[in-house]
Design a protein around this motif. Structure first.
Motif, PDB file in Angstrom:
ATOM      1  N   LEU A 217       0.840  -1.193   0.000  1.00 47.68           N
ATOM      2  CA  LEU A 217       0.000   0.000   0.000  1.00 47.68           C
ATOM      3  C   LEU A 217       0.882   1.252   0.000  1.00 47.68           C
ATOM      4  N   PRO A 218       0.393   2.356  -0.535  1.00 46.22           N
ATOM      5  CA  PRO A 218       1.182   3.595  -0.504  1.00 46.22           C
ATOM      6  C   PRO A 218       1.261   4.155   0.914  1.00 46.22           C
ATOM      7  N   VAL A 219       2.359   4.805   1.215  1.00 44.55           N
ATOM      8  CA  VAL A 219       2.536   5.492   2.493  1.00 44.55           C
ATOM      9  C   VAL A 219       2.039   6.918   2.326  1.00 44.55           C
ATOM     10  N   ALA A 220       1.114   7.330   3.170  1.00 46.84           N
ATOM     11  CA  ALA A 220       0.535   8.669   3.075  1.00 46.84           C
ATOM     12  C   ALA A 220       0.770   9.423   4.372  1.00 46.84           C
ATOM     13  N   MET A 221       0.701  10.724   4.312  1.00 48.84           N
ATOM     14  CA  MET A 221       0.800  11.556   5.503  1.00 48.84           C
ATOM     15  C   MET A 221      -0.562  11.642   6.188  1.00 48.84           C
ATOM     16  N   ARG A 222      -0.529  11.795   7.504  1.00 54.78           N
ATOM     17  CA  ARG A 222      -1.758  12.011   8.239  1.00 54.78           C
ATOM     18  C   ARG A 222      -2.389  13.329   7.809  1.00 54.78           C
ATOM     19  N   ARG A 223      -3.703  13.357   7.698  1.00 58.12           N
ATOM     20  CA  ARG A 223      -4.422  14.549   7.264  1.00 58.12           C
ATOM     21  C   ARG A 223      -4.079  15.738   8.158  1.00 58.12           C
ATOM     22  N   VAL A 229       7.571  15.225   3.891  1.00 60.73           N
ATOM     23  CA  VAL A 229       7.449  13.850   4.378  1.00 60.73           C
ATOM     24  C   VAL A 229       8.703  13.465   5.156  1.00 60.73           C
ATOM     25  N   PRO A 230       8.577  13.106   6.423  1.00 64.95           N
ATOM     26  CA  PRO A 230       9.756  12.655   7.183  1.00 64.95           C
ATOM     27  C   PRO A 230      10.389  11.442   6.518  1.00 64.95           C
TER      28      PRO A 230
END
Length: 338
Positions: A217-223, A229-230
């Motif tokens: 799955l893609p890694v996404a940032m929290r809303r 992106v760290p």
């Protein structure tokens, strides 16, 4: 009254403790106050360590002495008693020590559960014991069902489940946790059980970056997070025969939020997709307000939505040193055949 409650709880455990000793176990709950007459008070044995904790209100010196005197009359082995008062709002223990505790509160003890060795300290930089005793039923399952399997242990904490998998004969064990200090205890536990052959790994990582990458799955940032992106370690997709998912009640990172009440699916889906077809996913939810059947229905809906329907479910319950009057255990454990 406190003495009577402690003795009643002690006597009710005679058969269990005899069986556990035969299974090379010297760690168990001696007093579970929520259902044994004094809510918020627990007494746990970890080998030589007798860990007393109070969560609702502090114990008085008299009460603490009653506890110590009562167990000194009944226990046939030497022990060190340490009291952790965790009645403050954030549940962190304060450092009120009785004289005999001062040298022992931060000392390491080694104990056994089901023949597996573990390290424990009464006090450390965290707030919870290194091993949660109510999870014994799950560790028992992993010990019996890990041989020749590849095992992923998510939210591994001190890696008790991963070490059980290694002792149980797993070919490869991967432990994932965001806290390096917890993984260090896990490595110590692995060493205590002679698992130094490279078959057990300890990965320091955010759950969402590790599990989502392994799940493909893609890694996404929290809303609501900033666009930057760290950095995080890159991982390849991978599936396992047995996946263990034991998340905390709530946690937040730049990549997602763990919320076992409102959004268990956010941690469940990646774990499910890390599980091979025909494999097992052992899930846990430790929130008392979440009802078992509602949680199981959520797992089934989430699995179907992800295209990986659950074939069967085996519910595990805490063993009898964690009694429940109504059978509604705060800790819920389920083994899913996927």
């Amino acid at each position: 009254m406190l003495r009577e409650l402690i003795l009643a709880a002690f006597n009710s455990r005679n058969t269990l403790i005899e069986r556990l000793h035969l299974e090379a176990t010297n760690a168990y709950r001696l007093f579970h106050g929520t259902n044994e007459g004094m809510p918020g008070l627990t007494v746990d044995r970890y080998g030589e360590l007798l860990l007393v904790q109070s969560f609702h209100q502090s114990l008085s010196e008299v009460e603490l002495q009653v506890i110590n005197d009562t167990y000194s009359e009944r226990l046939t082995y030497p022990y060190v008693l340490v009291y952790n008062d965790r009645s403050s709002a954030n549940s962190r223990y304060n450092n009120r020590l009785i004289d005999q505790e001062r040298e022992d509160a931060k000392r390491s003890f080694v104990f056994q559960e089901l023949g597996v060795n573990y390290s424990v300290k009464a006090r450390h930089k965290g707030q919870d014991p290194y091993l949660f005793l109510d999870f014994r039923a799950a560790r028992r399952y992993v010990l019996a069902n890990s041989q020749h399997r590849e095992v992923l242990n998510l939210f591994s904490y001190t890696c008790g489940m991963g070490v059980c998998a290694g002792v149980g004969g797993a070919d490869d064990v991967v432990n994932v946790d965001f806290a390096e200090s917890s993984l260090a205890i896990g490595a110590e536990n692995a060493h205590l059980n002679h698992l130094d052959d490279g078959s057990i790994q300890f990965i320091h990582s955010d759950f969402f970056t590790a599990a989502r990458q392994m799940a493909g799955l893609p890694v996404a940032m929290r809303r609501g997070r900033q666009s930057h992106v760290p950095k995080y370690d890159k991982m390849k997709p991978r599936q396992f025969d047995l996946v263990i998912l034991d998340p905390p009640k709530w946690a937040k990172s730049p990549f997602g939020t763990v919320d076992l009440v409102r959004d268990y699916s956010s941690v469940f889906k990646p774990a499910l997709l890390c599980t091979r077809e025909g494999g097992k996913l052992l899930c846990a939810n430790n929130v008392a307000q979440v009802e078992l059947n509602s949680w199981l229905e959520l797992l089934q809906r989430s699995a179907a939505k992800a295209g990986r329907p659950i074939k069967s479910i085996e519910v595990l319950t805490p063993e009898s040193d964690f009694p429940s009057r109504d059978g509604l255990f705060p800790l819920k454990m389920a083994v899913l055949d996927v």
